[in-house]
Motif scaffolding. Structure first.
Motif, short mmCIF file in Angstrom:
data_model
loop_
_atom_site.label_atom_id
_atom_site.label_comp_id
_atom_site.label_asym_id
_atom_site.label_seq_id
_atom_site.Cartn_x
_atom_site.Cartn_y
_atom_site.Cartn_z
N ASP A 73 -6.23 -2.13 -0.05
CA ASP A 73 -6.97 -2.68 1.08
C ASP A 73 -6.01 -3.19 2.13
O ASP A 73 -4.92 -3.70 1.81
N SER A 74 -6.40 -3.07 3.39
CA SER A 74 -5.56 -3.57 4.49
C SER A 74 -6.46 -4.11 5.60
O SER A 74 -7.46 -3.49 5.96
N GLN A 75 -6.09 -5.29 6.11
CA GLN A 75 -6.79 -5.90 7.24
C GLN A 75 -5.76 -6.46 8.21
O GLN A 75 -4.70 -6.92 7.79
N ALA A 76 -6.09 -6.44 9.50
CA ALA A 76 -5.14 -6.90 10.50
C ALA A 76 -5.87 -7.29 11.77
O ALA A 76 -7.02 -6.90 12.00
N THR A 77 -5.19 -8.07 12.58
CA THR A 77 -5.69 -8.38 13.91
C THR A 77 -5.25 -7.30 14.88
O THR A 77 -4.27 -6.59 14.65
N THR A 94 0.82 -1.21 0.00
CA THR A 94 0.00 0.00 0.00
C THR A 94 0.85 1.26 0.00
O THR A 94 0.35 2.35 0.28
N GLY A 95 2.14 1.13 -0.32
CA GLY A 95 3.01 2.29 -0.39
C GLY A 95 2.91 2.98 -1.73
O GLY A 95 2.30 2.49 -2.68
N ARG A 96 3.51 4.16 -1.82
CA ARG A 96 3.54 4.90 -3.08
C ARG A 96 4.69 4.45 -3.98
O ARG A 96 4.63 4.58 -5.19
N GLY A 97 5.77 3.96 -3.35
CA GLY A 97 6.93 3.55 -4.11
C GLY A 97 7.24 2.09 -3.91
O GLY A 97 6.66 1.41 -3.06
N VAL A 98 8.18 1.61 -4.70
CA VAL A 98 8.59 0.22 -4.60
C VAL A 98 9.72 0.11 -3.59
O VAL A 98 10.50 1.04 -3.39
N ASN A 135 -11.37 7.89 -2.22
CA ASN A 135 -12.42 7.45 -1.31
C ASN A 135 -11.81 6.49 -0.29
O ASN A 135 -11.32 5.42 -0.66
N LEU A 136 -11.86 6.89 0.98
CA LEU A 136 -11.26 6.10 2.06
C LEU A 136 -12.36 5.65 3.01
O LEU A 136 -13.15 6.46 3.49
N VAL A 137 -12.38 4.33 3.28
CA VAL A 137 -13.32 3.75 4.23
C VAL A 137 -12.51 3.01 5.27
O VAL A 137 -11.69 2.14 4.93
N GLY A 138 -12.73 3.34 6.54
CA GLY A 138 -12.01 2.66 7.62
C GLY A 138 -12.74 2.90 8.92
O GLY A 138 -13.88 3.39 8.95
N ASP A 139 -12.08 2.55 10.01
CA ASP A 139 -12.69 2.68 11.33
C ASP A 139 -13.01 4.15 11.62
O ASP A 139 -12.11 4.97 11.80
N GLY A 140 -14.28 4.47 11.63
CA GLY A 140 -14.69 5.84 11.91
C GLY A 140 -14.42 6.80 10.78
O GLY A 140 -14.55 8.01 10.95
N VAL A 141 -14.02 6.30 9.62
CA VAL A 141 -13.68 7.16 8.49
C VAL A 141 -14.45 6.69 7.26
O VAL A 141 -14.44 5.51 6.93
N ASN A 142 -15.13 7.60 6.62
CA ASN A 142 -15.80 7.31 5.35
C ASN A 142 -15.84 8.62 4.57
O ASN A 142 -16.81 9.35 4.59
N GLY A 143 -14.69 8.92 3.95
CA GLY A 143 -14.54 10.24 3.35
C GLY A 143 -14.15 10.19 1.90
O GLY A 143 -13.66 9.19 1.38
N ARG A 144 -14.36 11.32 1.24
CA ARG A 144 -14.01 11.47 -0.17
C ARG A 144 -13.23 12.76 -0.36
O ARG A 144 -13.64 13.82 0.14
N GLU A 145 -12.10 12.67 -1.02
CA GLU A 145 -11.28 13.84 -1.32
C GLU A 145 -11.20 14.01 -2.84
O GLU A 145 -11.09 13.03 -3.59
N ASN A 146 -11.27 15.26 -3.28
CA ASN A 146 -11.15 15.57 -4.71
C ASN A 146 -10.33 16.86 -4.82
O ASN A 146 -10.79 17.91 -4.39
N LEU A 157 -9.98 -2.39 12.41
CA LEU A 157 -8.64 -2.07 11.95
C LEU A 157 -8.49 -2.16 10.43
O LEU A 157 -7.39 -1.99 9.90
N ALA A 158 -9.57 -2.46 9.73
CA ALA A 158 -9.51 -2.57 8.27
C ALA A 158 -9.66 -1.20 7.62
O ALA A 158 -10.32 -0.31 8.16
N PHE A 159 -9.02 -1.03 6.45
CA PHE A 159 -9.29 0.16 5.67
C PHE A 159 -9.26 -0.19 4.19
O PHE A 159 -8.56 -1.12 3.76
N PHE A 160 -10.04 0.55 3.41
CA PHE A 160 -10.19 0.30 1.98
C PHE A 160 -10.15 1.65 1.28
O PHE A 160 -10.95 2.54 1.58
N ASP A 161 -9.21 1.79 0.37
CA ASP A 161 -8.99 3.08 -0.29
C ASP A 161 -9.06 2.89 -1.80
O ASP A 161 -8.44 1.98 -2.36
N LYS A 162 -9.84 3.75 -2.45
CA LYS A 162 -9.89 3.78 -3.92
C LYS A 162 -9.44 5.15 -4.39
O LYS A 162 -9.90 6.17 -3.88
#
Length: 880
Positions: free
Chosen positions: A462-466, A136-140, A576-587, A536-541
């Motif tokens: 996407d990221s999920q964790a315990t 989920t980084g910007r670079g390699v 568009n970011l969806v996560g714990d307590g976050v459901n936002g859209r930036e443009n 702890l999951a987040f999903f970003d488009k």
């Protein structure tokens, strides 16, 4: 120029590649209220074209090719070109980049782990001119790209509109070989064995490449396949003091050490096909795959000075509010085995073409697909023992020292299982990218050419964790470590050359923890892997829409030719970011103008000016609301129950406005002297700051657990400015064997500051050394080639806002590295090699300095002492 029927038919495919994204963009633009439809990306990089015209056969030719790229590029760029197939000047991309003027690196886990351009880590990374990333980084992760597959690496310190946006520090373009780089059938390979002296283990690596091209009835065809395998065993060692707390004299909450033993494997595969059905038309398809697998264990010794009968505390003479030493009786002490198993798989595929419509006009188009997956798992088992008497010296010549008496810490029967941390995570990211570009050249006049292009990307991360919460042993007395056959183990010995005073100690076995985790889980009342925590999951488009236009110009100012590029890149980002307590859209929309100017003062001397605006979007991981907690346990008078790190979904992109100038003197094909100056205005630079946060409860007491949590935050306005100087020369004029001597010397001066988001005051940028330099002695003659390379950087800031009564800033002491590389070619097709790294057996130190967050007093006390492997490598490479 006449076009045959086959050219016209196949050229339509190029146009289709370039315009395929347009309908999709138009649809999205309408939905987003965008004003005009644009698409695409910039063409695969042609800075590398210069290098493909030169046959690279050794150090001298490598430097000659790199100098040619630097001299002829419209941007300010430094390059590394492989001496031969499978041979960069160093063994990895990240290692090699430390030799580039203005580049500073950090090391850990047996390799170079961080690369900063002019002090900043925010570089865009490209693979053959195409965006590439890890997880989920910007670079390699540059260390994931096998050096055996590389043709070269270009470091762009200034940009032009046709280069993909995303790097306020610059752009690192990694160039892989392609079949039309070679004249015909080429077969090459290499193999090496590496000994690491601290790990006391052997490793091995190797790779190969086969390439050929053919003239057929349907045009010229080329095919290349390459592969690399790298297995590396390493050991890092650390002694540490943690944050201090307590009154009237503050004592470190924990003191101890770590052995980090790793077994890392990397696989790299690439394939490339090129088809030229006619001289004016070319298609290509490329694929690259890298795999990283690592299993490593940390043998962690944790002294707890305040858990027991604290009988004496000696204050420091220079800071009497802080402890110099302490003696504790019946000291509750921990050992911990932290076992990790990580895997990353990264894929990139592309399909594109180039059509020379006529002698002046070229159309290119390309589709790129990226996918990356990271699977991590860890099992951490804390064990305790009682130490009848412990004497702590928190600063013995810059390193803590612990003396334990009355107990055998190598006897596992003295240790009891206390806490299990059992976690795993999954992160995936995929991206589709489309681009099209059109360039038209003019025969004469002030405007030499114009170029327009567009790029569309669609990325999902996407990221999920315990949840990282310790499971306490339900048996208050603990479970004897030796009660489970095969679980107990002993750490390595000689921690930081014996300075800590702790040698070998008992803890759990790495392989047993990872391979038999359910056996351990049963002690804690459950079996099976824990479920991901939905909180702890987040999903970003993220979608980006970029378009650019630029012109190349030329004029004569008297007898001085002047040329350059000027234009603008416009990019719209929708997230568009969806996560714990976050459901936002930036443009947001960014307009990024840039311009370059080169004046050829003489045939050998040229001057450059450059201006540009750039951005770096936050890493997806930095936006992640996930917080990872690492409890240290109740430690008597400690300020915090543990530490944690997390993301910040409120982050904004970093913005930069850059002014650059350089003067370059080329007095032979492989010899030059260059000077450069630069000034960057920064806005919203991202740095990590710590603050206390409550999470969960202390298992034994039920009281709220307070963690010191580190999160990235946008700072205020800042600046980065400095100067670079570089000199390289081969002394061909010397007689006989001495004519093989050469030298490279470069140095960088940097000042970087930004506004603290808490106070608004200016402070040093993290990871920026004020001074750094490289001095490299080269010899190449009679089939022998040797290079002795010394690298040094001055102190730099690691991080701010450490909690506790000690200084709140972590400052790293100056770092040096000496490496050697040598080879001998007994015949034209075979080269024998020997390489050695870390010849000075360097020791890393950092300190807590400056003002305490809790007391307001200033001090300077030790934090970490670290030692690393020296490596000795023997190998051979061949080429037919």
């Amino acid at each position: 120029m006449a076009l045959d029927r086959r050219s016209l038919m196949t050229a339509a495919s190029v146009f289709a590649l370039g315009t395929a994204a347009t309908p999709a963009f138009a649809q999205d633009a309408a939905a987003d209220g965008a004003s005009s439809p644009v698409t695409a990306t910039q063409p695969a990089p042609d800075p590398g074209a210069a290098s493909r015209e030169i046959v690279v056969t050794g150090v001298r030719a490598s430097l000659q090719s790199a100098q040619s790229i630097k001299r002829n590029a419209p941007q300010i760029v430094d390059s590394i070109v492989a001496e031969d197939i499978g041979k960069l000047p160093d063994n990895t991309v990240s290692d090699a980049l430390q030799r580039v003027t203005g580049v500073q690196v950090t090391r850990g886990n047996g390799e170079t782990t961080g690369v900063d351009i002019r002090g900043l880590p925010n570089a865009a990374t490209l693979l053959n001119g195409r965006e590439v990333f890890t997880g989920t980084g910007r670079g390699v992760a540059l260390q994931d790209i096998p050096a055996e597959l590389l043709a070269g690496v270009d470091v762009y310190k200034t940009s032009t509109p046709d280069i993909i946006e995303g790097g306020v520090a610059g752009v690192i373009d990694i160039r892989l070989h392609r079949p039309f780089d070679f004249t015909g059938l080429t077969v090459a390979g290499d193999g090496r064995a590496v000994y690491s002296d601290q790990a006391k283990k052997w490793s091995y690596l190797g790779g190969g490449l086969v390439s050929d091209r053919w003239d057929t009835g349907i045009g010229e065809l080329g095919l290349l396949v390459g592969a690399s395998y790298n297995r590396r065993k390493y050991e890092d060692q650390i002694a540490f003091d943690f944050d201090s707390s307590g009154t009237p004299v503050a004592t470190p909450d924990t003191v101890g050490g770590q052995y980090i033993d790793g077994d890392r494997r990397r696989i790299g595969l690439n394939a490339s096909a090129q088809w030229r059905p006619s001289p004016n038309l070319e298609f290509y398809a490329d694929g690259a795959y890298t795999q990283y697998k690592e299993r490593y264990g940390i043998d962690f010794f944790i002294g707890l000075p305040k858990v027991g009968d604290l009988v004496s505390v000696t204050p420091r003479s220079d800071s009497p509010e802080l402890a110099q030493g302490a003696t504790t009786l019946n000291n509750y002490t921990l050992s911990s085995k932290q076992a990790y198993q990580n895997r990353t798989d990264t894929y990139q595929g592309d399909l594109g073409g180039k059509w020379h419509i006529d002698d002046s006009t070229t159309l290119t188009g390309e589709f790129v697909y990226n996918y990356s997956k990271i699977v991590d798992r860890n099992a951490i088992l804390d064990t305790s023992f009682n130490a009848p008497s412990v004497t702590y010296d928190f600063d013995k010549n810059g390193t803590p020292n612990i003396a334990i008496s009355g107990v055998d810490i190598t006897d596992p029967s003295n240790f009891y299982i206390r806490t299990l941390f059992d976690n795993h995570s999954l992160a995936t990211s995929k991206q589709y990218a489309y681009r099209a570009d059109l360039q038209h050249d003019f025969a004469d006049g002030f405007i030499q050419n114009f170029k327009i292009g567009a790029r569309y990307t669609n990325r999902k991360a996407d990221s999920q964790a315990t949840a990282s919460v310790g499971q306490p042993n339900p048996n208050p007395a603990g479970t004897q470590l030796t009660s489970i056959p095969g679980l107990a183990s002993l750490s390595p010995g000689g921690l930081v050359d014996g300075k800590l005073g702790i040698d070998r100690f008992a803890d759990a076995d790495t392989d047993f923890l990872l391979d038999n985790t359910d056996t351990i889980r049963q002690i804690f009342g459950y079996t099976g892997a824990r479920a991901f925590d939905p909180s702890l999951a987040f999903f970003d488009k993220e979608k980006t829409y970029a378009a650019y236009a630029q012109v190349g110009y030329h004029l004569d100012a008297g007898s001085i030719p002047i040329d350059g590029i000027a234009g603008v890149r416009v990019v719209n980002t929708v997230e568009n970011l969806v996560g714990d307590g976050v459901n936002g859209r930036e443009n947001y929309l960014n307009i990024l103008p840039s311009a370059t100017l080169r004046a050829k003062l003489t045939d050998k001397l040229q001057a450059r000016l450059a201006y540009g605006k750039t951005i770096t979007r936050p890493d997806f991981a930095a936006l992640n609301p996930l917080v990872t907690y690492t409890p240290n346990g109740a430690t008597g008078g400690s300020t915090y129950y543990g530490t944690a790190s997390g993301g910040n979904p409120a982050l904004s992109p970093i913005k930069s406005e850059a002014f650059d100038a350089s003067l370059e003197y080329y007095f032979s094909r492989a010899s030059s002297v260059t000077l450069a100056g630069f000034y960057h205005k920064l806005d919203g630079y991202i740095q990590t700051y710590s603050a206390p946060e409550v999470y969960g409860v202390v298992p034994d007491t039920g009281l709220p657990a307070t963690y010191l949590v580190s999160r990235p935050r946008n700072t205020g306005r800042g600046k980065l400015y400095g100067a670079e100087a570089a000199y390289q020369q081969f002394f061909d004029f010397l007689p006989g064997a001495l004519s093989g001597l050469g030298v490279q010397v470069n140095g960088t001066f940097l000042i970087g500051t930004t506004a603290d988001p808490n106070t608004g005051l200016q402070e040093r940028l993290v990871n920026v050394s004020k001074y750094s330099y490289n001095a490299i002695l080269i010899y190449e003659k009679y089939g022998f080639s040797a290079r002795l390379a010394y690298n040094w950087r001055s102190n730099f800031i690691d991080s701010y806002t450490s909690g506790g009564s000690q200084g709140g800033t972590i400052r790293v002491s100056p770092v040096q590295q000496l490496d050697f590389s040598g080879s001998y070619a007994p015949v034209s097709w075979l080269t024998l090699t020997f390489d050695a790294t870390n010849l000075l057996d360097r020791t890393y130190h950092d300190r807590f300095v400056g003002m305490s967050q809790t007391t307001g007093l200033s001090s300077s006390t030790p934090r970490d002492t670290r030692t690393y492997d020296r490596t000795f490598e023997f190998g051979a490479r061949f080429k037919f």
